[in-house]
Design a protein around this motif. Structure first.
Motif, short mmCIF file in Angstrom:
data_model
loop_
_atom_site.label_atom_id
_atom_site.label_comp_id
_atom_site.label_asym_id
_atom_site.label_seq_id
_atom_site.Cartn_x
_atom_site.Cartn_y
_atom_site.Cartn_z
N VAL A 54 0.84 -1.21 0.00
CA VAL A 54 0.00 0.00 0.00
C VAL A 54 0.87 1.24 0.00
CG1 VAL A 54 -1.63 1.35 1.37
CG2 VAL A 54 -2.01 -1.09 1.05
N SER A 55 1.97 1.23 0.75
CA SER A 55 2.85 2.40 0.80
C SER A 55 3.57 2.61 -0.53
CB SER A 55 3.86 2.26 1.94
OG SER A 55 4.90 1.35 1.62
N ASP A 56 3.83 1.53 -1.30
CA ASP A 56 4.38 1.69 -2.64
C ASP A 56 3.37 2.32 -3.58
OD1 ASP A 56 6.86 0.57 -2.06
OD2 ASP A 56 6.27 -1.46 -2.65
N MET A 57 2.09 2.09 -3.31
CA MET A 57 1.03 2.54 -4.21
C MET A 57 0.51 3.94 -3.90
SD MET A 57 -1.15 -1.02 -4.34
CE MET A 57 -0.47 -2.53 -5.02
N VAL A 58 0.36 4.28 -2.61
CA VAL A 58 -0.28 5.55 -2.24
C VAL A 58 0.65 6.50 -1.52
CG1 VAL A 58 -2.51 4.37 -2.07
CG2 VAL A 58 -1.16 4.75 0.00
N GLY A 59 1.90 6.10 -1.29
CA GLY A 59 2.83 6.93 -0.53
C GLY A 59 3.03 6.36 0.86
N ARG A 60 4.06 6.87 1.54
CA ARG A 60 4.43 6.28 2.84
C ARG A 60 3.57 6.80 4.00
NH1 ARG A 60 6.91 2.51 -0.01
NH2 ARG A 60 8.96 3.10 -0.83
N LYS A 61 3.09 8.03 3.94
CA LYS A 61 2.44 8.61 5.12
C LYS A 61 1.00 8.15 5.37
CE LYS A 61 3.43 12.74 6.55
NZ LYS A 61 3.68 14.20 6.68
N PRO A 62 0.14 8.03 4.35
CA PRO A 62 -1.24 7.63 4.65
C PRO A 62 -1.36 6.32 5.42
CG PRO A 62 -1.11 8.54 2.45
CD PRO A 62 0.31 8.42 2.92
N PRO A 63 -0.66 5.24 5.02
CA PRO A 63 -0.79 4.01 5.82
C PRO A 63 -0.17 4.12 7.21
CG PRO A 63 0.79 3.70 4.03
CD PRO A 63 0.12 5.00 3.79
N LEU A 64 0.78 5.03 7.39
CA LEU A 64 1.31 5.26 8.73
C LEU A 64 0.26 5.91 9.63
CD1 LEU A 64 4.99 6.48 8.15
CD2 LEU A 64 4.28 4.47 9.46
N TYR A 65 -0.48 6.88 9.09
CA TYR A 65 -1.57 7.49 9.86
C TYR A 65 -2.60 6.43 10.27
CZ TYR A 65 -0.23 12.36 8.82
OH TYR A 65 0.42 13.56 8.76
N PHE A 66 -2.97 5.61 9.32
CA PHE A 66 -3.97 4.57 9.61
C PHE A 66 -3.47 3.61 10.69
CE2 PHE A 66 -5.57 0.27 8.87
CZ PHE A 66 -6.95 0.47 8.94
N GLY A 67 -2.25 3.12 10.52
CA GLY A 67 -1.70 2.14 11.45
C GLY A 67 -1.57 2.68 12.86
N LEU A 68 -1.08 3.91 13.00
CA LEU A 68 -0.94 4.49 14.33
C LEU A 68 -2.29 4.69 15.00
CD1 LEU A 68 1.93 7.07 13.69
CD2 LEU A 68 1.99 5.20 15.36
N THR A 69 -3.31 5.02 14.22
CA THR A 69 -4.65 5.18 14.79
C THR A 69 -5.20 3.84 15.29
OG1 THR A 69 -5.10 7.05 13.30
CG2 THR A 69 -7.00 5.97 14.32
N VAL A 70 -5.02 2.78 14.50
CA VAL A 70 -5.46 1.44 14.93
C VAL A 70 -4.69 1.01 16.17
CG1 VAL A 70 -5.51 -1.00 14.27
CG2 VAL A 70 -6.19 0.76 12.62
N PHE A 71 -3.39 1.29 16.20
CA PHE A 71 -2.56 0.96 17.35
C PHE A 71 -3.07 1.67 18.61
CE2 PHE A 71 1.25 1.98 19.95
CZ PHE A 71 1.67 0.69 20.26
N LEU A 72 -3.45 2.93 18.47
CA LEU A 72 -4.00 3.70 19.59
C LEU A 72 -5.29 3.07 20.10
CD1 LEU A 72 -4.19 6.17 21.46
CD2 LEU A 72 -5.21 7.42 19.54
N LEU A 73 -6.18 2.68 19.20
CA LEU A 73 -7.44 2.07 19.61
C LEU A 73 -7.21 0.73 20.31
CD1 LEU A 73 -9.62 2.82 16.44
CD2 LEU A 73 -9.69 3.98 18.67
N GLY A 74 -6.27 -0.06 19.81
CA GLY A 74 -5.94 -1.33 20.46
C GLY A 74 -5.37 -1.12 21.85
#
Length: 399
Positions: free
Chosen positions: A65-85
């Motif tokens: 996904v990071s190869d396709m849409v850039g490095r930052k958007p999936p980082l935002y998503f992942g950190l948010t999921v990590f926070l919820l967990g």
């Protein structure tokens, strides 16, 4: 340039530390969680194993996904999921809910493991990449050096749930750093087309690339040995040797000092002798100390001092192995660096999860299962290094 280099190391290191932070700060709490939730040792260790599985498997998604849409958007998503967990873990009422929210944590944490490595490959290759990787690992070293001690202090004062409160705060800090300090390193012109075919082609290339797989599993065996240590060391040190949680945190930190201290030599040694020789020599040292530890344990030595000293030496050599194999594995795959980082990280985390399962099944309260697993990983890593790099070493001029 130098200022930018160190800024990148600091930001990427702190982002990458989120996952290890959720592990290292948590492990002193395992005996307390087992007691408080009325769970068995095996069930409590399962909270570690499922985190590693989610942490590993989900990297296979974030990288492409990071190869396709850039490095930052999936980082935002992942950190948010990590926070919820992390919030969910704080509120878990029984071991089943804790296991479930640890899976959510692992899903989010996978993003900050795989994508920073791809960012490094976006910016540098060769010895410079190794140097930046080592500096990132130095920043990550804050976690295993300070997190177990901080976790032990928090547990003593506020209980094990306070660990997840602080992990939640760390996730929020990660989102802030990502927004303010980390630029996008994958511009639109370099992004690959989003399609099933591009994924199949990319992963197919990597899975057929023997050198990539060999380097990945050299590092993977190193990770597996460390995960075997993580899964059992709190029970061995606290219940077998009688350390307090705070003393355990200090003992754990000693190994981290050896690992990350040695990792800072990796860039210089790679520039002086070549990364291939660093890998083979370091895996030999790593294997030698793990086998020595196994031998003295079989001979009947049950000394905490001996265990700590030999693990310190073994993990110091491992500190040279990990950054060099990471860089070598990604070096030939710049256009699909996210995929390569994802597949490599997934395979390594799965190797770690397997090690946790095996050592948990055979754990008997003594040091023997842990020591045996670590020695097996050390010997395997050295044998695989010789097999994978023998052709490259023969072609490399002698120093």
């Amino acid at each position: 340039m130098q200022k930018s280099f160190f800024k990148s190391a600091l930001v990427l290191g702190l982002l990458s530390a989120a996952g290890p932070f959720a592990i290292d700060m948590y492990i002193p709490a395992l005996p307390a969680i087992s007691s408080d939730l009325g769970a068995s040792t095996a069930a409590t260790q399962m909270t570690l194993m499922v985190f590693f599985v989610a942490f590993g498997v989900c990297q296979i998604v974030y990288g492409p996904v990071s190869d396709m849409v850039g490095r930052k958007p999936p980082l935002y998503f992942g950190l948010t999921v990590f926070l919820l967990g992390s919030i969910g873990c704080t509120l878990a009422g029984d071991i089943g809910w804790l296991i479930g929210f640890r899976i959510v944590q692992g899903i989010g944490a996978a993003s900050v493991m795989v994508i920073p490595r791809a960012i490094i490959r976006d910016m540098y290759t060769g010895a410079e990449a190794t140097r930046l990787m080592a500096l990132v690992m130095l920043v990550i070293s804050i976690s295993p050096i300070l997190a177990p001690l901080a976790g032990a202090l928090l547990i003593g004062e506020f209980g094990w749930r306070s660990v997840f409160v602080l992990v939640s705060v760390a996730a929020v800090a990660g989102l802030f750093m990502l927004a303010v300090f980390q630029p996008e390193t994958r511009p639109p012109a370099e992004r690959i087309r989003v399609s099933v075919r591009s994924l199949v082609d990319g992963f197919g290339l990597l899975l057929r690339h023997g050198r990539f797989l060999g380097l990945t599993f050299i590092g993977g065996l190193g990770f597996a040995s460390f995960f075997a240590f993580i899964a059992t060391s709190s029970f061995v040190y606290i219940e077998h040797f009688g350390l307090t949680p705070i003393e355990y945190g200090l003992a754990f930190s000693l190994n981290a000092v050896g690992f990350f201290g040695a990792s800072q030599m990796a860039g210089w040694l790679a520039g002086r002798f070549g990364m291939l020789r660093v890998v083979t020599t370091a895996t030999l040292g790593y294997a030698s100390f793990t086998v020595l530890l196994f031998a003295v344990t079989v001979a009947g030595a049950d000394s905490l001092a001996v265990l700590m000293a030999l693990l310190f030496c073994a993990f110091a050599f491992l500190g040279l192995v990990i950054p060099t194999t990471m860089v070598l594995a990604l070096e030939e795959h710049g256009p699909i660096a996210g995929m390569a980082s994802a597949l490599g990280g997934t395979l390594q985390m799965l190797a770690g999860a397997v090690a946790i399962v095996i050592v948990s099944v055979f754990f008997d309260g003594t040091t023997m299962p842990m020591v045996t697993a670590i020695a097996a990983c050390g010997v395997g890593a050295y044998a695989l290094a010789r097999l994978t790099l023998r052709g490259d070493l023969a072609a490399q001029p002698a120093e």
